[in-house]
Design a protein around this motif. Sequence first.
Motif, PDB file in Angstrom:
ATOM      1  N   ALA C  19      49.001  80.341  51.878  1.00  0.00           N
ATOM      2  CA  ALA C  19      49.676  79.571  52.908  1.00  0.00           C
ATOM      3  C   ALA C  19      50.023  80.041  54.276  1.00  0.00           C
ATOM      4  O   ALA C  19      49.915  79.582  55.270  1.00  0.00           O
ATOM      5  CB  ALA C  19      51.157  79.423  52.421  1.00  0.00           C
ATOM      6  N   ASN C  23      48.601  77.549  57.259  1.00  0.00           N
ATOM      7  CA  ASN C  23      49.823  76.946  57.751  1.00  0.00           C
ATOM      8  C   ASN C  23      49.597  76.655  59.074  1.00  0.00           C
ATOM      9  O   ASN C  23      49.164  77.512  60.074  1.00  0.00           O
ATOM     10  CB  ASN C  23      51.127  77.594  57.539  1.00  0.00           C
ATOM     11  CG  ASN C  23      52.007  76.825  56.468  1.00  0.00           C
ATOM     12  OD1 ASN C  23      52.203  75.521  56.629  1.00  0.00           O
ATOM     13  ND2 ASN C  23      52.689  77.601  55.860  1.00  0.00           N
ATOM     14  N   SER C  29      54.145  80.119  58.595  1.00  0.00           N
ATOM     15  CA  SER C  29      53.375  81.236  58.450  1.00  0.00           C
ATOM     16  C   SER C  29      54.187  82.476  58.066  1.00  0.00           C
ATOM     17  O   SER C  29      53.904  83.279  57.190  1.00  0.00           O
ATOM     18  CB  SER C  29      52.348  81.235  59.272  1.00  0.00           C
ATOM     19  OG  SER C  29      51.241  80.410  59.350  1.00  0.00           O
TER      20      SER C  29
END
Lengths: 176, 368, 167
Positions: C19, C23, C29
Amino acid sequence: MAVTVSRPRLNWRERMYLPAIVAGLAITLKHFKNMLLGRTKVTMQYPEEKWDSHLPDHYRGAPALVRDSDGRVRCVACQLCEFICPPRAIKIIPGEIPSTDQFAKVEKYPEEFDIDMIRCIFCGMCEEVCPEQAIYLRKDYAITGFTRADMVHHKEKLLEIGGVMHGVVLKWNEKK
Amino acid sequence: MDYFLITTSLLKIAAILFLVILPMVSYSVYAERRVSAFIQDRRGPNRVGPAGLFQPIADMFKLLLKEDFTPANVNTFYYWLAPCLAMMPAIITIAVVPFGSTLFGVPMVIADINVGILYVFAIASLGVYGIVLAGWASNSKYPFLGGVRSSSQMISYELSLGLAVIPIFLLVGNLRLTSVVRYQIEHGWMIAPFVGDWLNPWKWLLAFPMIISFVVFAIAIFAETNRLPFDLPEAEQELAGGYHTEYSSMKFALFFLGEYAAMITGSAVIVTLFFGGWHLPLPSWHGGFHWALVDGSAPGWRGVVGGLFNIATFFAKVAVLLFFFIWVRFTLPRFRYDQLMRLGWLFFFEIALVNIFIAAIILAYVPS
Amino acid sequence: MSPLLFWPFALLMLMFGVAVVINRNPVASALSLVVSFLGLAALFMSLDAYFIGIIQVLVYAGAVMVLFLFIIMLLDLRAEEGRQVNWLALIGGIAVALALLAQILYVIHNLKSAHQAFPPLARSTFDDVRNVGLLLFGSYNLPFQIIGVLVLVATIGVVLLSRREPR
């Protein structure tokens, strides 16, 4: 002209800041202690303690309509109060007194007399302007309601607050 | 699988959370209002129930029934996440704090890990995320300023917080909070060693760095929990409530109660580190004067009463500290932001560092 | 270590690690990285390395990432969100990652000790905080002191660089 404010030079004790904090804590603790021991005078606890007996005679509370000693509603629906009222809280619908009535020569009476207590500012101008000494500001101040409609005082409510006014000029009796 | 351990842990978590911490949080709000009123010569909330004691319940209903408003243009996910993050760290920190001796033979600490105090700092340092996220996700000036202030403030004061406790662990030789309490039972409380070998003058010399530690630690806890005089992230007068300006209803309540939960945890840690934890010596005259230790080790009902007495002692100490928090709040004005930073970095940081050296020197020359 | 605890935390760590990369929002993030660190800390703790695990949370999740977040928020990086995906770089990156994975798998495959079950680790009589302390201030005292001087030099350098020129 610019003024330079010279800051006082602090000695080491003042700059340590801690003595000042301790002194402040001592002051607040003294207040706390006095309050706990009941030594501090505090403000009046309103719903239990009331100021009513101390209200001055000229206190301006809720406006109300009065009856005279004959039981007649003194208001003649001249509508002067309606016109003078700064927030326009008063609404009057005049009615005609039938000729058979004892007070037929008064000619008019208020069929409806509403004071919107949300608008009323308790200025007392209605009392001042009334040529009939029919509207008075009484000492009621706790006027509450759950809706806006509740807050409008109708004629019955106004008469109930006002009650009977003795010792004022009776201008409409038989002699006149 | 150790089912006994799991069951007792779950029971302890449930009991400490629902019977102690959450009621304490709501009643510390009541205490705050009441004490502040008394300090300011007012009466405070005294309408709901006897002496206003049911006020927290009324407050709870009020907060639950208010409209839960989410403003437009907020970052919804983080806006919802932030209140949870504000509440959680304060509550899970209590896991390592020993709040009693034993009860029915079960030690009264939820997790007795060997890095106890570091766990406290680690979880407390996560508390800043709730505030920072709230400030950022609200998409509004004042909350943002509050969040930024909060993050820099917390980082600055975590340093002095961590350094201030090092002398204690030099003395105890262990990071476990239960051994800190055990040490204090044997050798006297950290800042007032009047039990144990209290006739030893070295003990009293050692109390000096401990008192400095205590002052630095307590002030840093004030800054960590965003209490006045360091409540710059909230600062009603300049930031209109700071990071929780845009929050309403129960989301606001989570921030509000989270602050009090953090206060309770902070007080609990101070009590454990400096005031002997659950230990309260009782004077005894059996065969000459000495301090008697009450704990849960006695057999039968006396052990149960002793254990309950220890728990009560601990939370009574916490309550006294909470009163101190409130008392300070209504005495001191707020610091200016640059003063706060200067105080943290140029003053408490150095004091804590020097204090470690003083404690180490005394310890090196202590004839034990 | 219980696999019941290993797999959830390992998965959590990897998921939020991915992620961090995918992101678009820098704040998201950074927060994913925090969760990833927390998962890593949990893995350390499940290996009985409480000290390392807690320091992971305290230093990385609690201090370093707060500063990261602080800077990201102050810079208000909105340009990142509208950026186009560079397909060439994406494919190249995935290829490098896969190559690295293949290398690791190859090394582990050829490692003899990886094919036999590990004997249970000897339980230390001390706790791990004391172990770390003894190692750090005993066998590795000199490197430790040198690192201390290095950090001091860096600190002085930062103070010097950020000092405002006297007008």
